[in-house]
Design an enzyme around this catalytic site. Sequence first.
Site, PDB file in Angstrom:
ATOM      1  N   HIS A  81       0.827  -1.218   0.000  1.00  8.61           N
ATOM      2  CA  HIS A  81       0.000   0.000   0.000  1.00  8.61           C
ATOM      3  C   HIS A  81       0.857   1.262   0.000  1.00  8.61           C
ATOM      4  O   HIS A  81       0.498   2.261  -0.620  1.00  8.61           O
ATOM      5  CB  HIS A  81      -0.968   0.000   1.189  1.00  8.61           C
ATOM      6  CG  HIS A  81      -1.922  -1.148   1.137  1.00  8.61           C
ATOM      7  ND1 HIS A  81      -2.662  -1.556   2.214  1.00  8.61           N
ATOM      8  CD2 HIS A  81      -2.249  -1.993   0.126  1.00  8.61           C
ATOM      9  CE1 HIS A  81      -3.399  -2.601   1.872  1.00  8.61           C
ATOM     10  NE2 HIS A  81      -3.161  -2.890   0.610  1.00  8.61           N
ATOM     11  N   HIS A 238      -9.807  -0.993  -4.324  1.00  9.48           N
ATOM     12  CA  HIS A 238      -8.649  -1.466  -3.564  1.00  9.48           C
ATOM     13  C   HIS A 238      -7.780  -2.405  -4.406  1.00  9.48           C
ATOM     14  O   HIS A 238      -6.551  -2.370  -4.315  1.00  9.48           O
ATOM     15  CB  HIS A 238      -9.055  -2.144  -2.254  1.00  9.48           C
ATOM     16  CG  HIS A 238      -7.837  -2.464  -1.454  1.00  9.48           C
ATOM     17  ND1 HIS A 238      -7.179  -1.514  -0.692  1.00  9.48           N
ATOM     18  CD2 HIS A 238      -7.073  -3.589  -1.384  1.00  9.48           C
ATOM     19  CE1 HIS A 238      -6.093  -2.053  -0.177  1.00  9.48           C
ATOM     20  NE2 HIS A 238      -6.004  -3.311  -0.583  1.00  9.48           N
ATOM     21  N   ASP A 242      -3.822  -2.042  -5.101  1.00 10.95           N
ATOM     22  CA  ASP A 242      -2.819  -3.116  -4.986  1.00 10.95           C
ATOM     23  C   ASP A 242      -2.029  -3.268  -6.283  1.00 10.95           C
ATOM     24  O   ASP A 242      -0.813  -3.486  -6.268  1.00 10.95           O
ATOM     25  CB  ASP A 242      -3.510  -4.449  -4.677  1.00 10.95           C
ATOM     26  CG  ASP A 242      -3.894  -4.584  -3.214  1.00 10.95           C
ATOM     27  OD1 ASP A 242      -3.347  -3.854  -2.366  1.00 10.95           O
ATOM     28  OD2 ASP A 242      -4.759  -5.438  -2.915  1.00 10.95           O
ATOM     29  N   HIS A 265      -1.791 -10.143  -5.853  1.00 11.32           N
ATOM     30  CA  HIS A 265      -0.344  -9.899  -5.773  1.00 11.32           C
ATOM     31  C   HIS A 265       0.469 -10.983  -6.488  1.00 11.32           C
ATOM     32  O   HIS A 265       1.391 -10.683  -7.236  1.00 11.32           O
ATOM     33  CB  HIS A 265       0.114  -9.815  -4.319  1.00 11.32           C
ATOM     34  CG  HIS A 265      -0.451  -8.639  -3.588  1.00 11.32           C
ATOM     35  ND1 HIS A 265      -0.290  -7.346  -4.018  1.00 11.32           N
ATOM     36  CD2 HIS A 265      -1.197  -8.565  -2.464  1.00 11.32           C
ATOM     37  CE1 HIS A 265      -0.900  -6.521  -3.186  1.00 11.32           C
ATOM     38  NE2 HIS A 265      -1.457  -7.241  -2.236  1.00 11.32           N
TER      39      HIS A 265
HETATM   40 ZN    ZN Z   1      -4.202  -4.340  -0.485  1.00 11.97          ZN
END
Ligand code: ZN
Length: 303
Positions: A81, A238, A242, A265
């Site tokens: 973040h 969000h 990311d 991710h």
């Molecule tokens: Zn995140």
Amino acid sequence: MGIPVYQRTLGDDVSFSGVGLHSGKTVHLTIKPAPVNYGIKFVRKDLPHDPAIPARFNCVVDTSLATVIGSEGVIVSTIEHLMACLAGLSIDNARVELDAYEVPVMDGSAGPFTRMIMAAGIREQEAARHFFVLKEPIELQQDGKFVGAYPDTTFKITCNIDFEHPLIRKQSCTIEVLDYIFEREISIARTFGFLHEVESMKRYGLARGGSLDNAVVIHEKGILNKDGLRFQNEFVRHKLLDCIGDFALLGMPILGHIVTYKSGHSFNHAFLENFFKNKASWQTRTLSKPAEAASETAKYLAI
Ligand SMILES: [Zn+2]
């Protein structure tokens, strides 16, 4: 206001303290201005000789629960973040000092980092930024997940998510990544998790610092957070945050349009590996003035 063509750093130091999401430990963190071509480095002030780890793709050691970078046995965890914040604000050079192995989770978004940095100001530096510029598409698809990068004259991201939950379902969001758009539309979108996942993580001693103060927790019919959502589509915003943080690990900004479907991710990281394998599909260059972002007259650099 187009994409900045000169390197940028912070106008002044900014400091934070908070808990690490997984460790539950209190961490103090200071982000300091840094000279041109320094990049982003994380410095462990709690260890002898202040070891520094570059926030680069080739230093990533784990992406299973958070993005962890490491070098010579020293790690810094949960950088995603803060990396999103720095990339979202087009900050190229910063020294991030902390006294533990995990970046504080703050409120589960990049909002507190972003607000403080905007208040301290962003300083343009004398050297040109180097960009990755796509010459042709690069795509990666696996197990229903997809990431593609396409030639463009600016930096855009489109994220798509699809969850079998009545509150989420299909959500899509596209932004051009510029500081004022990032601050307003993306920085305050919080991380989220499903109640059953949070409970099982806690059973295994993970997410010790996790609470309703730093995550949106979803149950079968709604969310546990009393104040509700910050945006109706906070979830996909969000994911986009990311994604900005993950792509920041390229170490240089990108001119191109990133499109993701059901990615996270780990898959974003797999895409970055693929990106570096496809060297013929991109080049690096500087833009000497904003008007050249869309022209053919930019200076080309050897890589
Ligand atoms: Zn995140």
